[in-house]
Write an enzyme that holds these catalytic residues in place. Sequence first.
Site, PDB file in Angstrom:
ATOM      1  N   GLN A 163       0.785  -1.238   0.161  1.00  0.00           N
ATOM      2  CA  GLN A 163       0.000   0.031   0.045  1.00  0.00           C
ATOM      3  C   GLN A 163       0.658   1.525   0.009  1.00  0.00           C
ATOM      4  OE1 GLN A 163      -3.198   0.994  -0.364  1.00  0.00           O
ATOM      5  NE2 GLN A 163      -3.903  -1.395  -0.676  1.00  0.00           N
ATOM      6  N   SER A 164       1.873   1.342  -0.930  1.00  0.00           N
ATOM      7  CA  SER A 164       2.903   2.360  -0.587  1.00  0.00           C
ATOM      8  C   SER A 164       2.268   3.696  -1.394  1.00  0.00           C
ATOM      9  CB  SER A 164       4.153   1.979  -1.517  1.00  0.00           C
ATOM     10  OG  SER A 164       4.751   2.961  -1.890  1.00  0.00           O
ATOM     11  N   ASN A 165       2.079   4.721  -0.652  1.00  0.00           N
ATOM     12  CA  ASN A 165       1.939   5.955  -1.296  1.00  0.00           C
ATOM     13  C   ASN A 165       2.787   6.516  -2.239  1.00  0.00           C
ATOM     14  OD1 ASN A 165      -0.428   6.288   0.531  1.00  0.00           O
ATOM     15  ND2 ASN A 165       1.370   6.810   2.169  1.00  0.00           N
ATOM     16  N   ALA A 218       4.447   4.588  -4.279  1.00  0.00           N
ATOM     17  CA  ALA A 218       4.555   3.812  -5.625  1.00  0.00           C
ATOM     18  C   ALA A 218       3.219   4.665  -6.267  1.00  0.00           C
ATOM     19  CB  ALA A 218       4.119   2.374  -5.319  1.00  0.00           C
TER      20      ALA A 218
END
Length: 330
Positions: free
Chosen positions: A75-77, A79
């Site tokens: 859940q990378s912001n 990325a």
Amino acid sequence: MHLSRFPRVHLAHLPTPLERLDRLSKELGGPEIWIKRDDCTGLSTGGNKTRKLEFLMAEAQAQGAQCVMTQGATQSNHARQTAAFAAKLGMDCHLLLEDRTGYTEQAYRHSGNVLLDVLHGATTETREAGLDMNAELEAVADEHRAQGKSVYTIPGGGSNPTGALGYVNCVLELLHQVNEQSLRIDHIVHATGSAGTQAGLVVGLKAMNANIPLLGIGVRAAKEQQELNVFNLAKLTADKLGCSGIVGREDVVANTDYVGEGYGLPAKDTIEAITMFAQLESILLDPVYSGKGAAGLIDLIRKGHFKKGERVIFLHTGGSAALFGYTHLL
């Protein structure tokens, strides 16, 4: 500081608002709390990485890159914001997503930031936890280069001296805002993870002789390691700006008491902070970064670390899209 010497793509919605949080301040009964709304930077729900990517993506363009690659957690912001920038600029984007939490819920794996990655046209592949993700990233990039594609790689969080310029610039913006309103600021607090945001902030504050203490609330590493990561990057950033030596080891302070069980695993105080900000101020935090940063702020106010009569700015690093991946906890 002459930041216009460095290539930059001006896509962020700046300046971001600086707002007083009256209801939260009253509820906690301590200092006057303000918030710097870097959740409002634009591009796919915004967040702190947008400031970094203005400089990183400009560098990618200057190098003639056809594709940008980066890595982060599921859940990378970072990325998601990289995918959004690439879409806006007409570049390919490939993401390596690390399973740092072990969550198997459908929403976590396919909603929130993951959904937005796909909507922006990025391609993805996954990795198990515990690998050297920047090394994995470079290995995949080399495979693409061998096929004749020009690839620009961005480290996790956009945290290198180029990316950190975004938060040196944020200091200039923030100081202008507080000066225009004649606000005396006693503390700045924010969530710190991959080190780029805190490194940029500390360099900017020192270069401007602001004399405002900066506290990073850690979301992953132990205190000693987190501070060392920030300090090392701050030194490199100062070197890039031509002001070597302005940051001392004592200028880098992190509190890692609110990490909980680990990165991406919200604790009870994280959920409390998310709920308080939502119900008192209609502001959405995220379970990974800003929620833990706010949990630290709230607890330290309750303990008297930040005192009545002081004025504290909480830098909101964004990430609300990740909430939809954590419905099983919220």
